[in-house]
Every structure is written in structure tokens, then in C-alpha cells.
Design a protein around this motif. Structure first.
Motif, PDB file in Angstrom:
ATOM      1  N   SER A 121      11.664  -2.354   5.328  1.00 41.35           N
ATOM      2  CA  SER A 121      11.843  -1.471   6.490  1.00 41.35           C
ATOM      3  C   SER A 121      11.134  -0.138   6.259  1.00 41.35           C
ATOM      4  N   TYR A 122      11.153   0.376   5.026  1.00 38.18           N
ATOM      5  CA  TYR A 122      10.434   1.619   4.731  1.00 38.18           C
ATOM      6  C   TYR A 122       8.929   1.404   4.862  1.00 38.18           C
ATOM      7  N   LEU A 123       8.448   0.268   4.413  1.00 37.83           N
ATOM      8  CA  LEU A 123       7.013  -0.013   4.476  1.00 37.83           C
ATOM      9  C   LEU A 123       6.498  -0.039   5.907  1.00 37.83           C
ATOM     10  N   THR A 127       2.052   4.793   6.994  1.00 39.63           N
ATOM     11  CA  THR A 127       0.766   4.546   7.645  1.00 39.63           C
ATOM     12  C   THR A 127       0.265   3.129   7.358  1.00 39.63           C
ATOM     13  N   LYS A 128      -0.532   2.607   8.284  1.00 34.67           N
ATOM     14  CA  LYS A 128      -1.094   1.258   8.125  1.00 34.67           C
ATOM     15  C   LYS A 128      -1.926   1.159   6.853  1.00 34.67           C
ATOM     16  N   ILE A 134      -0.197  -0.694  -0.540  1.00 38.03           N
ATOM     17  CA  ILE A 134       1.024  -1.042  -1.283  1.00 38.03           C
ATOM     18  C   ILE A 134       1.184  -2.556  -1.336  1.00 38.03           C
ATOM     19  N   HIS A 135       0.946  -3.218  -0.229  1.00 36.16           N
ATOM     20  CA  HIS A 135       1.066  -4.679  -0.185  1.00 36.16           C
ATOM     21  C   HIS A 135       0.107  -5.327  -1.191  1.00 36.16           C
ATOM     22  N   CYS A 166       0.995   7.278  -1.073  1.00 31.86           N
ATOM     23  CA  CYS A 166       1.681   6.202  -0.345  1.00 31.86           C
ATOM     24  C   CYS A 166       3.115   6.038  -0.847  1.00 31.86           C
ATOM     25  N   VAL A 167       3.293   6.094  -2.145  1.00 32.79           N
ATOM     26  CA  VAL A 167       4.638   5.990  -2.713  1.00 32.79           C
ATOM     27  C   VAL A 167       5.490   7.170  -2.237  1.00 32.79           C
ATOM     28  N   GLN A 168       4.890   8.343  -2.137  1.00 27.49           N
ATOM     29  CA  GLN A 168       5.614   9.516  -1.635  1.00 27.49           C
ATOM     30  C   GLN A 168       6.057   9.294  -0.188  1.00 27.49           C
TER      31      GLN A 168
END
Length: 182
Positions: A121-123, A127-128, A134-135, A166-168
Motif C-alpha cells: 500500500s505504501y508503494l 512516485t511511479k 524499488i520493485h 525512494c526509501v525515504q
């Protein structure tokens, strides 16, 4: 590793079994050696674990809800405890102190499933670009060099900086969700 290895296992790729052996046999062996077993027992249990895993993967409705590591250990522990019960051994287990073992395994799998659901849900809220990055890094476990080339980063350092950003974003989504729940 997980998605690719599962597809390789479904295709009965022997190399996939070798990768699982290298990655997880040691922890199965450690558990069995610390619970009145021998290396031969660990090898038997690991092989039986792979058979159970393969049978599960062949089921059309099977969905892995925990990490492959958690699933392998749960199967191996269950098989080992069954073997000990069958052999009528009375032993003190070093990692399990009461009959809550099965409940703990189920809870661990359920907690991991809940964690993965929350992470998904966070992912969806970042942003796309970050979703894809991340994926590819964590779910597809692509090599850094491959991701660097695919996303057009000039250096690995640039890629690491973007990964951090991205992790942030994910952390901010998590914090926001936690504030909503309080």
C-alpha cells in the motif's frame, strides 16, 4: 531471488534447487543439530522440505504469503518435529520451549503477510519512478549494474542516491499512515 526462484522451481530447474540449498541448508542444519539431530538428518529433512515445497508450488491456488526463507524453515521444523515424535524421542528443544511452536510459525507468517500488504500500500503512494526502482531492486532482485543501465544512471552512486530518496518516500508514507491510525 524469490520470484525468479519460484518460477525456476515450478519449471523444475535443478539450478534453482542448488541455489536454495546454498542459501538455506545451513540454517536448517543448524536447527536440526541443535535439536538432537545429525547432518545426515538435516540433509534428509532439507530434501523432504524441497519435495513439500515443489508439491505446494504445483498447486494452482498456491500463493507464497511469507518469504521463501520463512516457508522453508517452517516446513523443515514441522518435518523434524514429526520425525522426532514418530521416533518417540523425548528431548528438550533448544529453540522451542513449549507447544506454542506451531502458533508462533503461523503468527510469523501472518505478520510477514501483513507487513507485505502494508508495504504494497505504501508503494502505491510513491512516485511511479520509485515504484519501478524499488520493485526492480527488492522484488525482482535485479543486479545494480542492470538497474543502472535500465534507468540511465551515470554512476552507481547516483543510483544509490535515488534508492535512498525512494526509501525515504516509503518511510514518509508509513509515518503518515501511522499518524492516521493514532
Amino acid at each position: 531471488m524469490t520470484t525468479a526462484i519460484i518460477e525456476d522451481l515450478k519449471g523444475e530447474n535443478n539450478q534453482a534447487y542448488g541455489e536454495l540449498y546454498k542459501a538455506y541448508f545451513g540454517m536448517v542444519e543448524y536447527f536440526i543439530l541443535n535439536n538432537n539431530g545429525r547432518t545426515d538428518d538435516a540433509e534428509d529433512i532439507f530434501q523432504d522440505t524441497m519435495i513439500v515445497l515443489l508439491e505446494k508450488l504445483r498447486q494452482d491456488d498456491f500463493m507464497l504469503t511469507a518469504s521463501i526463507k520463512t516457508y522453508i524453515m517452517a516446513i523443515a521444523k514441522n518435518l523434524w518435529f514429526k520425525r522426532l515424535r514418530y521416533a518417540h524421542r523425548e528431548t528438550e528443544f533448544t529453540t522451542v520451549h513449549d507447544n506454542k511452536f506451531y502458533e508462533e510459525i503461523e503468527l510469523a507468517i501472518e505478520n510477514e503477510k501483513t507487513y507485505v500488504d502494508k508495504l504494497q500500500s505504501y508503494l502505491h503512494k510513491i512516485t511511479k519512478h520509485c515504484q519501478g526502482l524499488i520493485h526492480d531492486m527488492f522484488f525482482k532482485e535485479k543486479a545494480v549494474e542492470e538497474i543502472q543501465k535500465e534507468y540511465g544512471y551515470a554512476t552507481k552512486h547516483n543510483l544509490q542516491n535515488q534508492k535512498y530518496k525512494c526509501v525515504q518516500q516509503i518511510k514518509k508514507m508509513k509515518e503518515a499512515a501511522e499518524k492516521e491510525n493514532n
